[in-house]
Design an enzyme around this catalytic site. Structure first.
Site, PDB file in Angstrom:
ATOM      1  N   GLU A 179      36.129  44.780  34.912  1.00 24.00           N
ATOM      2  CA  GLU A 179      35.544  43.968  35.989  1.00 24.00           C
ATOM      3  C   GLU A 179      34.032  43.760  35.909  1.00 24.00           C
ATOM      4  O   GLU A 179      33.330  43.994  36.882  1.00 24.00           O
ATOM      5  CB  GLU A 179      35.904  44.595  37.347  1.00 24.00           C
ATOM      6  CG  GLU A 179      37.394  44.688  37.573  1.00 24.00           C
ATOM      7  CD  GLU A 179      37.751  45.327  38.926  1.00 24.00           C
ATOM      8  OE1 GLU A 179      36.860  45.788  39.640  1.00 24.00           O
ATOM      9  OE2 GLU A 179      38.953  45.343  39.253  1.00 24.00           O
ATOM     10  N   GLU A 185      48.035  45.130  35.668  1.00 19.57           N
ATOM     11  CA  GLU A 185      48.121  45.771  37.003  1.00 19.57           C
ATOM     12  C   GLU A 185      48.973  44.920  37.940  1.00 19.57           C
ATOM     13  O   GLU A 185      48.566  44.600  39.066  1.00 19.57           O
ATOM     14  CB  GLU A 185      46.715  45.944  37.601  1.00 19.57           C
ATOM     15  CG  GLU A 185      45.745  46.683  36.686  1.00 19.57           C
ATOM     16  CD  GLU A 185      44.381  46.962  37.313  1.00 19.57           C
ATOM     17  OE1 GLU A 185      44.223  46.771  38.527  1.00 19.57           O
ATOM     18  OE2 GLU A 185      43.484  47.381  36.570  1.00 19.57           O
TER      19      GLU A 185
HETATM   20  C1  XIL Z   1      42.816  51.134  42.625  1.00 23.56           C
HETATM   21  C2  XIL Z   1      43.814  52.274  42.831  1.00 23.56           C
HETATM   22  O1  XIL Z   1      45.104  51.743  42.780  1.00 23.56           O
HETATM   23  C3  XIL Z   1      43.546  52.962  44.145  1.00 23.56           C
HETATM   24  O2  XIL Z   1      44.373  54.116  44.261  1.00 23.56           O
HETATM   25  C4  XIL Z   1      42.088  53.356  44.260  1.00 23.56           C
HETATM   26  O3  XIL Z   1      41.850  53.891  45.550  1.00 23.56           O
HETATM   27  C5  XIL Z   1      41.196  52.171  44.042  1.00 23.56           C
HETATM   28  O4  XIL Z   1      41.497  51.578  42.775  1.00 23.56           O
HETATM   29  N1  XIL Z   1      41.498  47.026  39.911  1.00 23.56           N
HETATM   30  C6  XIL Z   1      41.547  48.091  39.049  1.00 23.56           C
HETATM   31  C7  XIL Z   1      42.187  49.348  39.479  1.00 23.56           C
HETATM   32  O5  XIL Z   1      41.155  47.962  37.875  1.00 23.56           O
HETATM   33  O6  XIL Z   1      41.603  50.469  38.912  1.00 23.56           O
HETATM   34  C8  XIL Z   1      42.195  49.482  41.000  1.00 23.56           C
HETATM   35  O7  XIL Z   1      42.976  50.619  41.324  1.00 23.56           O
HETATM   36  C9  XIL Z   1      42.753  48.230  41.638  1.00 23.56           C
HETATM   37  C10 XIL Z   1      41.921  47.033  41.281  1.00 23.56           C
END
Ligand code: XIL
Length: 372
Positions: free
Chosen positions: A157, A262
Site C-alpha cells: 500500500e 485478500e
Molecule cells: C487487517 C487485518 O485483517 C486486521 O485483523 C487488522 O486489525 C488490520 O489489518 N490490507 C492489508 C491487510 O494489507 O494487512 C489488512 O489486514 C487489511 C487491509
C-alpha cells in the site's frame, strides 16, 4: 469386499447429495492457481471452536498468509526484540499440511510502531537511517524463514487511490527509495523467494498504472519483482468485472504475475460509498449499517454466490496470468470486516459461515468453475 465397495459408494453418494465434496478447492484448482487463506493467532492455535480450522485448511488451501503475525508491530514490536514464535508456529502448520506461506508484509505504513521512524530522542530518522532500519528488519525476517516462506508482499500500500505516492513516514523520509531498497534487500537475503508489491483498489486505473510504472522502474534497475498483488476487498456490485479484468490484463502485459491476495466480499452497507481497504478509514457503529444480525436473507446470499461465481469465472479465464487467489480469512466469524470499517457488525464475506461450515452453494459453484 463387495459390501465394502458398496458401502463406500453409498457414503460418497450421500456426501455428494449433501453437496459436500470429498475434494478440496485446492484439488479442483490444482494447476490453475493456488487457493489461499489468511489466518491469525486463533487459527494457528486451533483451540476450541477454532480446532476445525486446521482440517479446513488441510482440505481446501495450499497457500497461507499470516493476517497479522508478520506485520512489523507483531514480529518486531521493540528495537532488537523479535517475536518470532507465533509466525514459527504458522509456518510449522503450513508445512504440516503442505501449504506454501506468503509473508505479509515487510514494509507498510500501518501496524508499524512509532519507534521504527524515530531515534532514541524521539526525533524522526533521516532517509539513510530509516532505510538501514528497514534493511535490518527485512534481513532478520527473511534469513529466519529462508526456504520456508515461499513469497513476500515486500511493500504494501505505498500508493494512494489517485495514483500519487502515499505520503507515509517512509515516503516522507526517503521518497520512493525505500521501495526499491526493500526489494533489493529482499532479493539479496532470499534469492529464491517470490517478491510482490501489494495494494487495494488496483482496479482504479490511476493507482494501477503507478504500481505498474513502479514495478517497471524496479525491474529496470536490475532488481527483481515477480508480481503485483491485488487485494480484492470487494463489494457485491463494485468494482465491475471489466474494471478488474483491465487490471489483470495490464499487469500481465507488462510481464508481472497477478494474484488476488485478500479476497472478501462485503455485503453490508456503508455510510459513504467507500471502496477498498484503507484501514484508517473507520466509522462509529450505527445499528442501521448492521442489517443481517440474524443471518443473511436468501436473496443476498444468492447475490453473494453470483458475485463469487462471476469473479472466479474471470479468474479462471485468466489462469495463465493469475497464480493465486487468497481469501482474507477462513470463516465469516473471523473476518476483519466484522470490525472494519465499523466495529461490532455481523459480516458475511467468506466461503465458510460463522460456525466454520462450508457455504455449500458457493463452494459447489467454485468446484464447477474449476472443472469447466
Ligand atoms: C487487517 C487485518 O485483517 C486486521 O485483523 C487488522 O486489525 C488490520 O489489518 N490490507 C492489508 C491487510 O494489507 O494487512 C489488512 O489486514 C487489511 C487491509
Amino acid at each position: 469386499m463387495k459390501n465394502l465397495k458398496l458401502s463406500s459408494l453409498i457414503i460418497l453418494l450421500t456426501l455428494f447429495s449433501y453437496g459436500v465434496k470429498a475434494q478440496g478447492l485446492k484439488n479442483s484448482y490444482e494447476g490453475i492457481f493456488d487457493i489461499g487463506a489468511a489466518i491469525d493467532q486463533r487459527q494457528v492455535n486451533g483451540n476450541g471452536k477454532d480446532q476445525i480450522a486446521h482440517s479446513i485448511l488441510a482440505k481446501h488451501f495450499n497457500s497461507i498468509t499470516p493476517e497479522n503475525l508478520m506485520k512489523w508491530g507483531s514480529i518486531h514490536p521493540r528495537p532488537n526484540t523479535y517475536n518470532f514464535e507465533p509466525m514459527d508456529k504458522l509456518v510449522d502448520l503450513a508445512e504440516s499440511i503442505g501449504a506454501r506461506v506468503v509473508g505479509h508484509t515487510l514494509v507498510w505504513h500501518n501496524q508499524t510502531p512509532n519507534w521504527v521512524y524515530e531515534n532514541e530522542q524521539g526525533e524522526r530518522l533521516d532517509g539513510p537511517a530509516l532505510i538501514q532500519r528497514m534493511e535490518d528488519h527485512i534481513t532478520a525476517i527473511m534469513s529466519r524463514y529462508k526456504g520456508r516462506v515461499f513469497a513476500y508482499d515486500v511493500v504494501n500500500e505505498a500508493i494512494f487511490d489517485n495514483g500519487e505516492y502515499r505520503t507515509s513516514k517512509w515516503y516522507e523520509a526517503t521518497g520512493t527509495e525505500f521501495i526499491k531498497r526493500a526489494f533489493a534487500k529482499a532479493e539479496e537475503i532470499d534469492p529464491d523467494a517470490e517478491l510482490y508489491y501489494n495494494d487495494y483498489n488496483m482496479w482504479k486505473p490511476a493507482k494501477r498504472e503507478t504500481a505498474i510504472a513502479l514495478a517497471k522502474e524496479i525491474r529496470e534497475a536490475g532488481i527483481r519483482i515477480d508480481g503485483i498483488g491485488l487485494q480484492g476487498h470487494y463489494g457485491l456490485e463494485s468494482p465491475s468485472l471489466e474494471e478488474i479484468e483491465a487490471s489483470i490484463l495490464r499487469i500481465a502485459e507488462e510481464g508481472f504475475k497477478v494474484m488476488f491476495t485478500e479476497v472478501d466480499i462485503d455485503v453490508l452497507p456503508n455510510p459513504v460509498n467507500r471502496h477498498g481497504a484503507d484501514i484508517d478509514a473507520t466509522f462509529e457503529f450505527e445499528e442501521q449499517y448492521n442489517l443481517y444480525t440474524d443471518g443473511l436473507p436468501a436473496e443476498i446470499q444468492e447475490k453473494l454466490v453470483k458475485r463469487y461465481a462471476e469473479l472466479f469465472e474471470l479468474f479462471k479465464k485468466h489462469e495463465d496470468k493469475i497464480t493465486r487467489i487468497t481469501y482474507w480469512g477462513i470463516h465469516d466469524g473471523g473476518s476483519w470486516l466484522n470490525n472494519w470499517p465499523m466495529r461490532g457488525r455481523t459480516a458475511y464475506p467468506l466461503i465458510f459461515d460463522r460456525n466454520y461450515q462450508e457455504k455449500q452453494d458457493i463452494i459447489q459453484v467454485l468446484h464447477e468453475i474449476a472443472a469447466k
